[in-house]
Design an enzyme around this catalytic site. Sequence first.
Site, PDB file in Angstrom:
ATOM      1  N   CYS A 173      11.570   2.173  -1.598  1.00 37.94           N
ATOM      2  CA  CYS A 173      10.617   1.162  -2.053  1.00 37.94           C
ATOM      3  C   CYS A 173      11.341   0.185  -2.987  1.00 37.94           C
ATOM      4  CB  CYS A 173       9.435   1.882  -2.716  1.00 37.94           C
ATOM      5  SG  CYS A 173       8.110   0.858  -3.348  1.00 37.94           S
ATOM      6  N   ASP A 236       4.698  -1.836   8.022  1.00 43.26           N
ATOM      7  CA  ASP A 236       4.753  -2.043   6.576  1.00 43.26           C
ATOM      8  C   ASP A 236       4.019  -3.332   6.222  1.00 43.26           C
ATOM      9  OD1 ASP A 236       5.540  -2.633   3.907  1.00 43.26           O
ATOM     10  OD2 ASP A 236       7.355  -1.431   4.158  1.00 43.26           O
ATOM     11  N   HIS A 269       4.726   1.571   5.286  1.00 46.26           N
ATOM     12  CA  HIS A 269       5.541   1.642   4.079  1.00 46.26           C
ATOM     13  C   HIS A 269       5.459   3.061   3.508  1.00 46.26           C
ATOM     14  CE1 HIS A 269       7.663  -0.057   0.662  1.00 46.26           C
ATOM     15  NE2 HIS A 269       6.873   0.663  -0.115  1.00 46.26           N
TER      16      HIS A 269
END
Length: 300
Positions: A173, A236, A269
């Site tokens: 991330c 994502d 994600h």
Amino acid sequence: MTLITRPEGLSADQIAPSRRSLGVAALGGVAFAAYAPAALSQAASPITTDSAGLIAHTVSYPAPDGFELPAYVARPEGDGPFPVVIVVSEIFGVHEYIRDICRRLAKAGYAAVAPAFFVRKADPAPLSDMQSIMTIVAAAGYEQVMGDVAATLDWIGLQSWARSDRVGITGFCWGGKVVWQACARFPALDAGVAWYGRLAPAANATDEQKTAGRPWPIDLAGELKAPVLGLYGGQDGGIPNDTVKAMNDALAAAGKTDSQIILYDDAPHGFHADYRASYREANAKDGWARLLALFEARLK
């Protein structure tokens, strides 16, 4: 559990309170939270890696600004020397998921070091309020973070058990973006694996956000000093597929044929985060196998 779909956390309409309260793990006088409550799914069954055969503890060392930077370290027992992997956290800091990543790497024969980049301001890991977390994360600017990476490399160089000539980096991330930045800045890094870090500013980003995020990975493609493997999700919500294609194109144009991004078409994600609802086991396992293959080739 609210699904985090953005590389720097929840959007304003996704902010949700914690579903549970968790304790704090303390090692070596430095306290790190357990699984981050802001993202923990009650339905998750996180992977747990024990410390058998490992030395796992916390340390601290001076950063360029004089701050004593805490870090979690896990390495195999014995004198080594072992190749090293720097582990860069998500926005939640050094919580149990990141510590477990370090232990997984140690079980594979690496010494893993996870610096706590955010704690100058506060530790985001035990918090459930995403606005407070993002305020903490925003305080960790590029030069501070690169300084912390430099301090980590310096500290690694002083450890008799570490192969300071064989150092990789991986991040998740927020930490995925740091991987690209660090591999463009530090010749001492031999390989990087970036898990879904933002590559370019969002299409609707303000000028202030664009400036704050610099340097963006897409602008650093030609400056990479080590191969970087990107592992990204096709679903994502915060990293559009066209930016992934643009990054792969930029790498090719720069002649960086040893770097690339793998796109898992159906993955969201955070697909490696086994404590979240976003976890996708098959994609996570495939990505981890690719990470180990790259580090085996470059660090051992």
